[in-house]
Enzyme design. Structure first.
Site, mmCIF file in Angstrom:
data_model
loop_
_atom_site.group_PDB
_atom_site.id
_atom_site.type_symbol
_atom_site.label_atom_id
_atom_site.label_comp_id
_atom_site.label_asym_id
_atom_site.label_seq_id
_atom_site.Cartn_x
_atom_site.Cartn_y
_atom_site.Cartn_z
ATOM 1 N N GLY A 1 -9.426 -2.517 -0.358
ATOM 2 C CA GLY A 1 -9.599 -2.559 -2.347
ATOM 3 C C GLY A 1 -8.772 -0.905 -2.814
ATOM 4 O O GLY A 1 -9.033 -1.054 -4.147
ATOM 5 N N LYS A 2 -7.731 -0.676 -1.879
ATOM 6 C CA LYS A 2 -7.042 0.174 -3.205
ATOM 7 C C LYS A 2 -5.812 -1.022 -4.024
ATOM 8 O O LYS A 2 -5.941 0.476 -4.931
ATOM 9 C CB LYS A 2 -5.340 0.053 -2.113
ATOM 10 C CG LYS A 2 -6.178 1.156 -0.816
ATOM 11 C CD LYS A 2 -4.542 1.324 0.078
ATOM 12 C CE LYS A 2 -4.260 0.750 0.882
ATOM 13 N NZ LYS A 2 -5.456 0.690 2.011
ATOM 14 N N CYS B 1 -19.868 6.901 24.435
ATOM 15 C CA CYS B 1 -20.693 7.198 24.332
ATOM 16 C C CYS B 1 -22.525 6.465 24.677
ATOM 17 O O CYS B 1 -23.363 6.860 25.546
ATOM 18 C CB CYS B 1 -21.048 7.667 23.059
ATOM 19 S SG CYS B 1 -20.149 8.446 21.910
HETATM 20 P P1 ADP Z 1 -6.185 -2.966 0.364
HETATM 21 O O1 ADP Z 1 -4.944 -2.220 -0.221
HETATM 22 O O2 ADP Z 1 -7.455 -1.530 0.157
HETATM 23 O O3 ADP Z 1 -5.711 -3.259 1.941
HETATM 24 P P2 ADP Z 1 -7.102 -5.258 -1.934
HETATM 25 O O4 ADP Z 1 -6.644 -3.574 -2.423
HETATM 26 O O5 ADP Z 1 -5.908 -6.031 -1.151
HETATM 27 O O6 ADP Z 1 -6.810 -4.123 -0.193
HETATM 28 O O7 ADP Z 1 -8.418 -5.489 -1.448
HETATM 29 C C1 ADP Z 1 -9.288 -6.276 -0.463
HETATM 30 C C2 ADP Z 1 -10.152 -7.630 -1.485
HETATM 31 O O8 ADP Z 1 -11.154 -6.281 -1.463
HETATM 32 C C3 ADP Z 1 -9.334 -7.967 -2.758
HETATM 33 O O9 ADP Z 1 -10.688 -9.569 -1.948
HETATM 34 C C4 ADP Z 1 -10.264 -7.851 -3.251
HETATM 35 O O10 ADP Z 1 -10.640 -7.987 -3.985
HETATM 36 C C5 ADP Z 1 -11.346 -6.489 -3.051
HETATM 37 N N1 ADP Z 1 -12.210 -5.915 -3.414
HETATM 38 C C6 ADP Z 1 -11.699 -4.931 -4.112
HETATM 39 N N2 ADP Z 1 -12.258 -3.696 -4.756
HETATM 40 C C7 ADP Z 1 -13.464 -4.344 -4.733
HETATM 41 C C8 ADP Z 1 -15.028 -4.262 -4.511
HETATM 42 N N3 ADP Z 1 -15.127 -3.017 -5.846
HETATM 43 N N4 ADP Z 1 -16.528 -4.335 -4.815
HETATM 44 C C9 ADP Z 1 -15.675 -5.921 -4.337
HETATM 45 N N5 ADP Z 1 -14.656 -6.711 -3.974
HETATM 46 C C10 ADP Z 1 -13.375 -5.602 -3.666
HETATM 47 ZN ZN ZN Z 2 -18.462 6.572 20.738
HETATM 48 MG MG MG Z 3 -2.900 -3.573 -0.490
#
Ligand code: ADP
Ligand code: ZN
Ligand code: MG
Length: 623
Positions: free
Chosen positions: A128-129, A488
């Site tokens: 979720g970046k 491990c």
């Molecule tokens: P990244 O860029 O880190 O690979 P994304 O921003 O594309 O990841 O997010 C991946 C998934 O996680 C998306 O489906 C998003 O909706 C979900 N997500 C992000 N933040 C949250 C949160 N706080 N709770 C639940 N789901 C989340």
């Molecule tokens: Zn290990």
């Molecule tokens: Mg991304």
């Protein structure tokens, strides 16, 4: 130089090389010691912080000393919920993004960026970046500029944002004139509604019009934030260098007051330092989420050199351990995807192929059926990656090793997104090293990266997690694995190390001699009967392969390539350390698992205990 003095120089060189070897060993030992001390320090600091925390009312720590790097204490403040924007943030998280709570590091990152700090956020894929710039964008005046390397990533995000009613636009090579005009006008128009503007780096590099519009928007205070996604693409040392990213330094030079947020899943600290220089961000805060996925079990199995047997192994594994559970089998090529999936089907497993050369309908059908558990296993090339968000993947099996640890981490990381236990298993086959080698030969440092993956597989004495963590420059705490890797687990089941260190100096000398002889014979030098001088070995195939792999990893052998219009040939040649074998006192060792015979030296009671443990835990036999 006459031959006597040449001999002298050679002798001196040998002794220098030998001394260097000793120094390298000492350095390795010191590095290990450093790792253990750093992790102790980390633990102690954490304790201290906790103690301070409970002594102080929250929110009382002062803001960051401007200019200086932030201390851990100062960073803690950004986990709070008492900023002027906090209420709006929480509201939009729920109402707009329909999420109930932040994941680890998201709130801290967002608060830092909202405070105007430049930030590098390193977080594994899928955690979720994007939210870390999308949510601030919605809560800020004006718009956020998002630089994304791929148009497909851009389109995914636009689609998602549209579905939650967040206004976003994009500019890329395929934008129409009218669309571009509308977007450019909107950038300076206070009545325009878009909150995010996605662009490719090429646009920044090539479009003067865009830059001049950004300048105007900046002066009008409408450029609220700059997000650079996949920020590691800036650095040549990263795994995905893109030349246009090199020019993005212009953004911070022209718009120094706008906070920049760089995001990536895989960047070592040296790559980040490089990115910092290229992007002209003076002192970014770096937040790194741990790479350690505690619910994933890592294991390496030897791949049978006979493909029929290797398929039997995989299908038995899937049937026994993962009955009715969802998984992915990653393979090397499109052809492998077809044959392996057909072979697994013959064994009664509901498996289908997925690769880039299938037509789009077939691809999305396989993906959809798998997502709905109508297909148990997708047998895929790495083309099966982007956009996989299935939470309950219980196993990711690599039929062939990945081309680097970064790739392995990403591919295997698709297991267990729901945080429940899942397995990441690699089948390690000697011949695959060279199959992949010829594929990555054109890539910058491709060979080197492949060897890190080979090292991960060949390793018998270090925790697999620690190998991954060290690779990502993460300080590793030896307690962090919790017996969630085969190494491990073996140690804890067997009471004594299940590997031994063996001297392979003589084998190395034999192999090196063979390579020398072959090279000479190949160049038409020396008598043909030299072939007879080649020392044959009584070692088993597996032992021979392990020794050659070890010599490759240690630099006594190296690979070389020759190209024809149709194919790339690889061959083994002497590595940089090969001359040291001429030195009588030079010795080489490698670690390998004990064989059945050697295990007999363990007392019988211990053996019985081991056996029952293995039965109980389903641990694979060590011999
Ligand atoms: P990244 O860029 O880190 O690979 P994304 O921003 O594309 O990841 O997010 C991946 C998934 O996680 C998306 O489906 C998003 O909706 C979900 N997500 C992000 N933040 C949250 C949160 N706080 N709770 C639940 N789901 C989340
Ligand atoms: Zn290990
Ligand atoms: Mg991304």
């Amino acid at each position: 130089m006459d031959s006597d003095s040449a001999n002298d120089v050679q002798a001196e060189l040998d002794s220098v090389e030998a001394e260097l070897e000793v120094v390298e060993l000492q350095i390795a030992e010191l590095l290990e010691k450093q790792a253990s001390l750093t992790s102790r320090r980390k633990r102690l600091l954490r304790k201290l912080e906790e103690a301070c925390d409970s002594a102080q009312p929250s929110g009382s720590s002062s803001g960051s000393g401007s200019g200086a790097a932030m201390t851990k204490q100062e960073l803690l403040r950004y986990e709070n919920d008492d900023f002027s924007w906090s209420t709006e943030l929480q509201q939009n998280l729920k109402d707009v993004f329909q999420l109930s709570k932040f994941r680890s590091l998201q709130l801290k990152a967002i608060n830092l960026s909202m405070s105007g700090k430049d930030l590098f956020l390193v977080m594994p894929t899928g955690r979720g970046k994007s939210l870390c710039y999308q949510l601030p964008a919605v809560c800020s005046e004006g718009f956020t500029l998002v630089v994304t390397p791929l148009v497909s990533l851009m389109e995914d995000q636009l689609m998602y944002l549209k579905s939650i009613d967040v206004e976003a636009v994009s500019l890329n090579a395929s934008s129409s004139k009218e669309h571009a005009k509308m977007v450019l006008a909107g950038m300076t128009d206070t009545k325009s509604l878009f909150k995010l503007l996605y662009v490719t780096p090429e646009k920044i590099a090539k479009s003067k019009l865009l830059m001049s519009r950004l300048e105007k928007a900046y002066n009008a205070g409408r450029l609220s934030r700059i997000a650079v996604d996949e920020v590691h693409c800036c650095s040549q040392w990263g795994h995905d260098f893109r030349p246009d990213y090199k020019l993005l330094g212009i953004l911070k030079r022209q718009f120094p007051k706008v906070p920049l947020l760089g995001l990536t899943a895989t960047a070592t600290s040296s790559v980040l330092k490089d990115c910092q220089k290229i992007l002209c961000v003076p002192e970014p805060v770096t937040l790194t989420a741990s790479f350690n996925r505690t619910n994933l079990y890592y294991e390496v199995l030897l791949k049978d050199s006979n493909s029929v047997d290797s398929i039997s192994d995989i299908s038995a594994l899937i049937k026994e351990r993962y009955k009715d559970q969802s998984g992915i089998v990653y393979v090397f090529s499109q052809k492998d995807a077809e044959t392996v999936s057909a072979d697994l089907q013959k064994k009664g497993i509901n498996a289908y192929p997925y690769h880039a050369n299938m037509n789009p309908e077939d691809k999305s059908r396989v993906h959809r059926k798998w997502a709905n558990n109508k297909i148990q296993v997708v047998v895929a090339t790495v083309a099966f990656g982007m956009g996989i968000d299935k939470p309950d993947v219980r196993f990711v099996i690599h039929h062939t090793i990945s081309k680097s640890i970064e790739n392995y981490y990403q591919e295997s990381g698709r297991a267990g997104r729901d945080d429940k236990p899942a397995d990441c298993i690699v089948y390690f086959g000697f011949n695959d090293i060279f199959r992949i080698s010829t594929m990555v030969v054109m890539e910058n440092v491709g060979q080197q990266k492949l060897l890190t993956m080979v090292d991960y597989c060949q390793n018998v004495d270090r925790c697999r997690r620690s190998v991954i963590a060290v690779h990502f420059d993460e300080v590793w705490d030896n307690e962090g694995c919790n017996k969630m890797c085969d190494v491990c687990r073996r140690v804890s089941l067997c009471f004594l190390p299940d590997y031994i260190t063996v001297d392979i100096t003589q084998h190395a000398k034999d192999v090196v001699q063979i390579v020398e002889l072959v090279t000479e014979a190949w160049m038409g030098k020396g008598p043909a009967k030299r072939r007879k001088m080649i020392q044959t070995t009584t070692l088993s195939r597996l032992e021979v392969e392990a020794i050659i792999t070890s010599l490759l990893l240690q630099g006594y052998l190296s690979e070389d390539f020759s190209f024809t219009p149709y194919t790339t040939y690889f061959y083994l040649k002497l590595g940089r350390k090969a001359p040291m074998l001429k030195n009588q006192s030079h010795s080489i060792t490698m670690k390998r698992r004990r064989t059945g015979l050697e295990a007999n030296t363990v007392s019988t009671t211990q053996q019985t205990v081991q056996k029952s443990f293995r039965k109980a835990f389903g641990c694979i036999s060590i011999d």
